[in-house]
Scaffold this active site. Structure first.
Site, PDB file in Angstrom:
ATOM      1  N   VAL A  14       0.833  -1.202   0.000  1.00 57.52           N
ATOM      2  CA  VAL A  14       0.000   0.000   0.000  1.00 57.52           C
ATOM      3  C   VAL A  14       0.872   1.259   0.000  1.00 57.52           C
ATOM      4  CG1 VAL A  14      -1.715   1.323   1.295  1.00 57.52           C
ATOM      5  CG2 VAL A  14      -1.911  -1.165   1.140  1.00 57.52           C
ATOM      6  N   TYR A 144      -3.612  -9.955  15.327  1.00 58.06           N
ATOM      7  CA  TYR A 144      -3.491  -8.813  14.415  1.00 58.06           C
ATOM      8  C   TYR A 144      -4.704  -7.893  14.546  1.00 58.06           C
ATOM      9  CZ  TYR A 144      -3.353  -6.236   9.989  1.00 58.06           C
ATOM     10  OH  TYR A 144      -3.356  -5.258   9.027  1.00 58.06           O
TER      11      TYR A 144
END
Length: 322
Positions: A14, A144
């Site tokens: 990203v 996560y």
């Protein structure tokens, strides 16, 4: 006067795309890119070697004179986890590291902090017709997702104390040129015309093309309604695993060879192989509702699913991987 922005995780999937998009607006933006590699960029982007993410990271040099931060760096899913306490390690990087950066950003006079979070804060799966919404209560259940939720909470608390304009964006699975992991495996299987037992899967999953995610992140840099909000993002078209493979095969010019194996058998096989999580991702649904993003920011995905799949396929064919 141009705006100075810092992108962390600038060498990642990203971050790299975001830096490229931001640097194309050189008249309005001065772009700083921080990565662990300390990459050298062209004259339009100033590179910084990022510190190890954690409670003791020193970002002062990279933040000097910056008005906005895009925080893309994170510890993500680890295929072969070596840590004896994965949650503690995720918290060290994704919570303590994020808040350390944000606190130093406040000290440096940064106005806006755009945090790339994860749909895993919402949860792992949705029931048919019950898409996740941006303001739903978190159902994070893996280390996560939990760490991303706690980072969000810490950022919003810091915003309430200091006035820092925090914007949170939670993407689902991101794909595009250079994609890795399971999406890359699908590209490889389809390109080799491997028969796959995924021809009868009736689920729905939201995905987001890299170009669409980057477009939203750039909008969040300046939109007056963005601060203090959580946003979900997707391509606006949800696909079954079967339909995704068919359309990705068309993009590759390799018609998908899909066998109509019942979903139940796939889940059982994954369970017996110790990969129940993979069975869930293949057969389960995960849909997101982006109405809040559309309405509050007047945003729509600029790239269609088929356009994004085609771009992904072209890059894969031009850059074959073993």
């Amino acid at each position: 006067m141009s705006l100075s922005v810092l992108v962390t995780g600038a060498s990642g999937f990203v971050g790299r795309a975001l830096v490229g998009r931001l640097s194309s607006d050189a008249r309005r933006l001065q772009v700083r890119a921080a990565s662990r590699r300390g990459e050298v960029y062209d004259a339009l982007v100033q590179g910084f070697r990022a510190p190890d993410l954690g409670a003791n990271a020193d970002w002062h040099a990279a933040l000097r004179g910056v008005q906005a931060v895009f925080h893309c760096a994170a510890r993500v899913h680890v295929m072969n986890e070596q840590s004896a306490d994965p949650l503690a390690e995720f918290r060290r990087v994704n919570v303590e590291g994020t808040l350390q950066l944000a606190r130093q950003a406040v000290e440096a006079g940064v106005r806006r902090f755009i945090f790339v979070s994860s749909i895993k804060v919402n949860g792992e799966q949705t029931l048919p017709g019950k898409a996740f919404c941006a303001d739903d209560e978190s159902q994070a259940c893996d280390p996560y997702g939990i760490s991303k939720r706690e980072a969000e909470e810490g950022l919003l608390a810091l915003a309430a104390e200091t006035g820092l304009e925090v914007v949170i964006v939670r993407p689902p699975l991101i794909y595009g040129p250079g994609v890795k992991a399971n999406f890359l495996r699908m590209l490889s299987w389809l390109n080799k015309e491997v028969p796959l037992p995924f021809g009868a899967i009736d689920n729905r999953r939201s995905l987001v093309a890299l170009d669409n995610l980057v477009d939203l992140l750039v909008l969040c840099l300046s939109h007056p309604a963005a601060p203090g909000q959580r946003f979900l993002v997707s391509d606006g078209e949800d696909l079954s695993t079967t339909e995704l493979l068919r359309r990705l095969g068309l993009a590759l010019g390799r018609p998908a060879r899909l066998l109509p194996v019942p979903q139940g058998l796939i889940k059982v096989a994954a369970l017996l192989a110790g990969r129940a999580d993979l069975g869930q991702r293949i057969c389960g649904s995960l849909q997101v509702n982006i109405d809040k993003t559309r309405n509050l920011l007047d945003w729509a995905p600029p790239v269609s699913v088929d356009q994004a799949l085609a771009k992904t396929a072209v890059h894969y064919m031009e850059n074959p991987r073993p």
